[in-house]
Design a protein around this motif. Structure first.
Motif, PDB file in Angstrom:
ATOM      1  N   LEU A   1       2.212   1.619  -3.541  1.00 50.55           N
ATOM      2  CA  LEU A   1       1.174   1.990  -4.495  1.00 50.55           C
ATOM      3  C   LEU A   1       0.677   3.416  -4.309  1.00 50.55           C
ATOM      4  O   LEU A   1       0.284   4.083  -5.275  1.00 50.55           O
ATOM      5  N   SER A   2       0.691   3.905  -3.052  1.00 50.20           N
ATOM      6  CA  SER A   2       0.219   5.272  -2.792  1.00 50.20           C
ATOM      7  C   SER A   2       1.333   6.309  -2.895  1.00 50.20           C
ATOM      8  O   SER A   2       1.101   7.490  -2.688  1.00 50.20           O
TER       9      SER A   2
ATOM     10  N   LEU B   1       0.818  -1.211   0.000  1.00 52.66           N
ATOM     11  CA  LEU B   1       0.000   0.000   0.000  1.00 52.66           C
ATOM     12  C   LEU B   1       0.854   1.264   0.000  1.00 52.66           C
ATOM     13  O   LEU B   1       0.515   2.258  -0.665  1.00 52.66           O
ATOM     14  N   ILE B   2       1.958   1.245   0.752  1.00 51.41           N
ATOM     15  CA  ILE B   2       2.859   2.410   0.773  1.00 51.41           C
ATOM     16  C   ILE B   2       3.435   2.644  -0.608  1.00 51.41           C
ATOM     17  O   ILE B   2       3.472   3.779  -1.097  1.00 51.41           O
TER      18      ILE B   2
ATOM     19  N   LEU C   1       0.804   9.670  -4.576  1.00 48.13           N
ATOM     20  CA  LEU C   1      -0.127  10.581  -3.915  1.00 48.13           C
ATOM     21  C   LEU C   1       0.552  11.436  -2.844  1.00 48.13           C
ATOM     22  O   LEU C   1       0.252  12.616  -2.699  1.00 48.13           O
ATOM     23  N   TRP C   2       1.463  10.894  -2.072  1.00 43.26           N
ATOM     24  CA  TRP C   2       2.061  11.631  -0.951  1.00 43.26           C
ATOM     25  C   TRP C   2       3.485  12.104  -1.199  1.00 43.26           C
ATOM     26  O   TRP C   2       4.007  12.934  -0.466  1.00 43.26           O
TER      27      TRP C   2
END
Length: 184
Positions: free
Chosen positions: A15-16, A12-13, A19-20
């Motif tokens: 893949l995201s 998840l880190i 975004l961040w």
């Protein structure tokens, strides 16, 4: 079953990341600005007359420095040359130590005042004379590696160096110390 899903956190880190990442990058970015000196500024310097500088330590007035003149040059913008200096150092109990000299250099970056030429330090009934004294404002310590002469009603002390701590009143004189005690 719980251990088998632990791999989802790093996934998840990753893949995201899109975004961040921009917000984190802008937060951690260091903004550097260059100031270019103009060719015609090279001969300018600061000069002031009748200057009074005050230093506060934890909200308490710890030093008042008065000078007949202050100057600096573009080559050394963090160092000030002072003339006809009177410096009053105030300790935590309110006791005042007065230092006078004909000249001084104040290194702002290092918080050091070097008093030069006919330096006189006075506290209560004590008088100290030297050619050069350094006051470390951060530590509230006065030092010299030049000969010192200390006079008091109790006698005289002559030495080749001196350190005086304003916080605890400790005075050390070193290098070939000579003393004369007045019996009264």
């Amino acid at each position: 079953m719980g251990r088998n899903r632990v791999w989802l956190i790093p996934a998840l880190i990753l893949l995201s990341l899109p975004l961040w990442r921009p917000q984190l990058a802008s937060f951690l970015d260091i903004e550097l600005r260059q100031v270019k000196a103009k060719a015609d500024d090279s001969g300018q310097h600061l000069q002031m007359e009748g200057v009074r500088l005050s230093n506060y330590d934890e909200g308490r007035l710890s030093m008042v420095l008065q000078s007949a003149g202050v100057a600096n040059s573009p080559m050394h913008t963090d160092k000030y040359h002072l003339q006809e200096v009177e410096c009053r150092l105030i300790d935590s109990q309110g006791g005042v130590t007065s230092i006078q000299s004909r000249e001084a250099l104040y290194a702002v970056r290092h918080n050091v005042i070097t008093l030069i030429d006919d330096v006189t330090l006075m506290k209560d009934d004590y008088l100290l004379r030297s050619d050069v004294l350094r006051y470390f404002t951060s530590y509230q310590v006065v030092k010299t590696a030049t000969p010192v002469h200390l006079f008091s009603p109790q006698g005289e002390i002559h030495g080749g160096s001196m350190m005086y701590n304003l916080r605890n009143g400790e005075l050390r004189v070193g290098k070939r110390v000579r003393a004369r005690y007045n019996r009264s």
